[in-house]
Design a protein around this motif. Sequence first.
Motif, PDB file in Angstrom:
ATOM      1  N   GLY A  92      27.369 -28.913 -19.647  1.00 24.46           N
ATOM      2  CA  GLY A  92      26.103 -29.589 -19.841  1.00 24.46           C
ATOM      3  C   GLY A  92      25.019 -28.971 -19.003  1.00 24.46           C
ATOM      4  N   LEU A  93      23.889 -29.665 -18.949  1.00 27.29           N
ATOM      5  CA  LEU A  93      22.733 -29.227 -18.167  1.00 27.29           C
ATOM      6  C   LEU A  93      22.732 -29.976 -16.837  1.00 27.29           C
ATOM      7  CD1 LEU A  93      19.986 -27.775 -17.864  1.00 27.29           C
ATOM      8  CD2 LEU A  93      18.954 -29.745 -19.033  1.00 27.29           C
ATOM      9  N   VAL A  94      22.611 -29.227 -15.755  1.00 24.85           N
ATOM     10  CA  VAL A  94      22.610 -29.823 -14.424  1.00 24.85           C
ATOM     11  C   VAL A  94      21.592 -29.096 -13.559  1.00 24.85           C
ATOM     12  CG1 VAL A  94      24.503 -28.343 -13.643  1.00 24.85           C
ATOM     13  CG2 VAL A  94      24.115 -30.546 -12.516  1.00 24.85           C
ATOM     14  N   GLN A  95      21.010 -29.820 -12.623  1.00 28.70           N
ATOM     15  CA  GLN A  95      20.049 -29.210 -11.715  1.00 28.70           C
ATOM     16  C   GLN A  95      20.768 -28.426 -10.620  1.00 28.70           C
ATOM     17  OE1 GLN A  95      17.503 -32.311 -10.226  1.00 28.70           O
ATOM     18  NE2 GLN A  95      16.219 -32.284 -12.063  1.00 28.70           N
ATOM     19  N   PRO A  96      20.111 -27.433 -10.043  1.00 25.58           N
ATOM     20  CA  PRO A  96      20.702 -26.724  -8.914  1.00 25.58           C
ATOM     21  C   PRO A  96      21.124 -27.701  -7.816  1.00 25.58           C
ATOM     22  CG  PRO A  96      18.762 -25.559  -9.677  1.00 25.58           C
ATOM     23  CD  PRO A  96      18.804 -26.859 -10.432  1.00 25.58           C
ATOM     24  N   GLY A  97      22.306 -27.454  -7.255  1.00 21.20           N
ATOM     25  CA  GLY A  97      22.862 -28.354  -6.262  1.00 21.20           C
ATOM     26  C   GLY A  97      23.712 -29.464  -6.836  1.00 21.20           C
ATOM     27  N   GLY A  98      23.691 -29.606  -8.145  1.00 24.54           N
ATOM     28  CA  GLY A  98      24.449 -30.668  -8.798  1.00 24.54           C
ATOM     29  C   GLY A  98      25.906 -30.301  -9.018  1.00 24.54           C
ATOM     30  N   SER A  99      26.603 -31.213  -9.682  1.00 29.57           N
ATOM     31  CA  SER A  99      28.043 -31.054  -9.913  1.00 29.57           C
ATOM     32  C   SER A  99      28.394 -31.313 -11.377  1.00 29.57           C
ATOM     33  CB  SER A  99      28.838 -32.030  -9.043  1.00 29.57           C
ATOM     34  OG  SER A  99      28.633 -31.806  -7.670  1.00 29.57           O
ATOM     35  N   LEU A 100      29.462 -30.680 -11.810  1.00 28.77           N
ATOM     36  CA  LEU A 100      30.059 -30.920 -13.117  1.00 28.77           C
ATOM     37  C   LEU A 100      31.563 -30.778 -12.981  1.00 28.77           C
ATOM     38  CD1 LEU A 100      27.913 -28.960 -15.748  1.00 28.77           C
ATOM     39  CD2 LEU A 100      28.177 -31.444 -15.608  1.00 28.77           C
ATOM     40  N   ARG A 101      32.282 -31.459 -13.864  1.00 31.84           N
ATOM     41  CA  ARG A 101      33.732 -31.303 -13.924  1.00 31.84           C
ATOM     42  C   ARG A 101      34.125 -30.881 -15.333  1.00 31.84           C
ATOM     43  NH1 ARG A 101      38.496 -35.794 -14.055  1.00 31.84           N
ATOM     44  NH2 ARG A 101      40.092 -34.686 -12.838  1.00 31.84           N
ATOM     45  N   LEU A 102      34.712 -29.701 -15.429  1.00 34.85           N
ATOM     46  CA  LEU A 102      35.191 -29.206 -16.715  1.00 34.85           C
ATOM     47  C   LEU A 102      36.662 -29.570 -16.889  1.00 34.85           C
ATOM     48  CD1 LEU A 102      33.663 -25.602 -16.747  1.00 34.85           C
ATOM     49  CD2 LEU A 102      32.602 -27.773 -17.394  1.00 34.85           C
ATOM     50  N   SER A 103      37.045 -29.761 -18.148  1.00 33.32           N
ATOM     51  CA  SER A 103      38.440 -30.024 -18.490  1.00 33.32           C
ATOM     52  C   SER A 103      38.905 -29.020 -19.536  1.00 33.32           C
ATOM     53  CB  SER A 103      38.603 -31.439 -19.053  1.00 33.32           C
ATOM     54  OG  SER A 103      38.217 -32.421 -18.128  1.00 33.32           O
ATOM     55  N   CYS A 104      40.175 -28.723 -19.524  1.00 33.90           N
ATOM     56  CA  CYS A 104      40.782 -27.857 -20.531  1.00 33.90           C
ATOM     57  C   CYS A 104      42.101 -28.488 -20.956  1.00 33.90           C
ATOM     58  CB  CYS A 104      41.012 -26.463 -19.980  1.00 33.90           C
ATOM     59  SG  CYS A 104      41.858 -25.361 -21.141  1.00 33.90           S
ATOM     60  N   ARG A 156      34.311 -17.069 -17.170  1.00 34.03           N
ATOM     61  CA  ARG A 156      32.973 -17.416 -17.634  1.00 34.03           C
ATOM     62  C   ARG A 156      32.224 -16.157 -18.066  1.00 34.03           C
ATOM     63  NH1 ARG A 156      30.094 -19.212 -11.881  1.00 34.03           N
ATOM     64  NH2 ARG A 156      29.966 -17.091 -10.976  1.00 34.03           N
ATOM     65  N   GLN A 157      31.268 -16.379 -18.954  1.00 34.09           N
ATOM     66  CA  GLN A 157      30.400 -15.283 -19.389  1.00 34.09           C
ATOM     67  C   GLN A 157      28.967 -15.776 -19.397  1.00 34.09           C
ATOM     68  OE1 GLN A 157      31.480 -13.374 -23.072  1.00 34.09           O
ATOM     69  NE2 GLN A 157      30.222 -11.597 -22.587  1.00 34.09           N
ATOM     70  N   GLY A 158      28.169 -15.230 -18.479  1.00 32.52           N
ATOM     71  CA  GLY A 158      26.775 -15.578 -18.388  1.00 32.52           C
ATOM     72  C   GLY A 158      25.941 -14.775 -19.362  1.00 32.52           C
ATOM     73  N   THR A 208      25.249 -20.413 -14.480  1.00 36.92           N
ATOM     74  CA  THR A 208      25.006 -20.643 -15.900  1.00 36.92           C
ATOM     75  C   THR A 208      25.849 -19.679 -16.732  1.00 36.92           C
ATOM     76  OG1 THR A 208      22.766 -21.465 -15.560  1.00 36.92           O
ATOM     77  CG2 THR A 208      23.272 -20.530 -17.724  1.00 36.92           C
ATOM     78  N   ALA A 209      26.657 -20.240 -17.631  1.00 37.90           N
ATOM     79  CA  ALA A 209      27.577 -19.429 -18.422  1.00 37.90           C
ATOM     80  C   ALA A 209      28.324 -20.313 -19.400  1.00 37.90           C
ATOM     81  CB  ALA A 209      28.588 -18.732 -17.500  1.00 37.90           C
ATOM     82  N   ILE A 210      29.004 -19.656 -20.318  1.00 34.95           N
ATOM     83  CA  ILE A 210      30.016 -20.332 -21.124  1.00 34.95           C
ATOM     84  C   ILE A 210      31.330 -20.184 -20.372  1.00 34.95           C
ATOM     85  CG2 ILE A 210      31.251 -20.409 -23.311  1.00 34.95           C
ATOM     86  CD1 ILE A 210      28.758 -19.189 -24.610  1.00 34.95           C
ATOM     87  N   TYR A 211      31.977 -21.302 -20.124  1.00 35.19           N
ATOM     88  CA  TYR A 211      33.234 -21.326 -19.376  1.00 35.19           C
ATOM     89  C   TYR A 211      34.399 -21.475 -20.350  1.00 35.19           C
ATOM     90  CZ  TYR A 211      30.750 -21.594 -14.963  1.00 35.19           C
ATOM     91  OH  TYR A 211      29.966 -21.296 -13.870  1.00 35.19           O
ATOM     92  N   THR A 250      32.912 -23.903 -23.055  1.00 38.36           N
ATOM     93  CA  THR A 250      31.956 -24.994 -22.888  1.00 38.36           C
ATOM     94  C   THR A 250      30.786 -24.476 -22.071  1.00 38.36           C
ATOM     95  OG1 THR A 250      31.701 -27.322 -22.210  1.00 38.36           O
ATOM     96  CG2 THR A 250      33.111 -25.937 -20.820  1.00 38.36           C
ATOM     97  N   LEU A 251      29.559 -24.780 -22.501  1.00 37.99           N
ATOM     98  CA  LEU A 251      28.360 -24.201 -21.904  1.00 37.99           C
ATOM     99  C   LEU A 251      27.911 -25.014 -20.689  1.00 37.99           C
ATOM    100  CD1 LEU A 251      25.957 -22.229 -21.957  1.00 37.99           C
ATOM    101  CD2 LEU A 251      24.836 -23.800 -23.550  1.00 37.99           C
ATOM    102  N   VAL A 252      27.707 -24.307 -19.598  1.00 38.05           N
ATOM    103  CA  VAL A 252      27.143 -24.892 -18.382  1.00 38.05           C
ATOM    104  C   VAL A 252      25.796 -24.235 -18.126  1.00 38.05           C
ATOM    105  CG1 VAL A 252      27.407 -25.114 -15.881  1.00 38.05           C
ATOM    106  CG2 VAL A 252      29.401 -25.397 -17.378  1.00 38.05           C
TER     107      VAL A 252
END
Length: 114
Positions: free
Chosen positions: A9-21, A37-39, A89-92, A108-110
């Motif tokens: 998803g879209l997140v601001q610098p300094g933020g967090s995300l949790r990816l699942s596979c 990942r591929q930016g 920023t990349a596709i993970y 998944t796009l970050v």
Amino acid sequence: VQLQASGGGLVQPGGSLRLSCKASGFIFRLNTVDWYRQGPGKQREFVANITSGHTTNYADSVKGRFTISRDNVKNTMYLQMNNLKPEDTAIYHCKVFYRYRDYWGQGTLVTVSS
């Protein structure tokens, strides 16, 4: 073999995300699984992996910020990403090497942006 990545998803610098596979079609608990990942405009690069014995490895660029883990009951791998930077920023993609070849999930796009 199928690998289904989610959580981007879209997140601001300094933020967090949790990816699942979510994995299927092979004995998940016996295999090392990886995040790549591929930016934009960049080559695909290794991010982290976790072995069947829960040993973890990280790219230098994410050490101390990202944490990889796995749940062998749910056949799922996770990537907790903290203190995100625009360069993250990349596709993970998640990947597994199984029966002499690589299998890749769809990604998944970050996006890290203010």
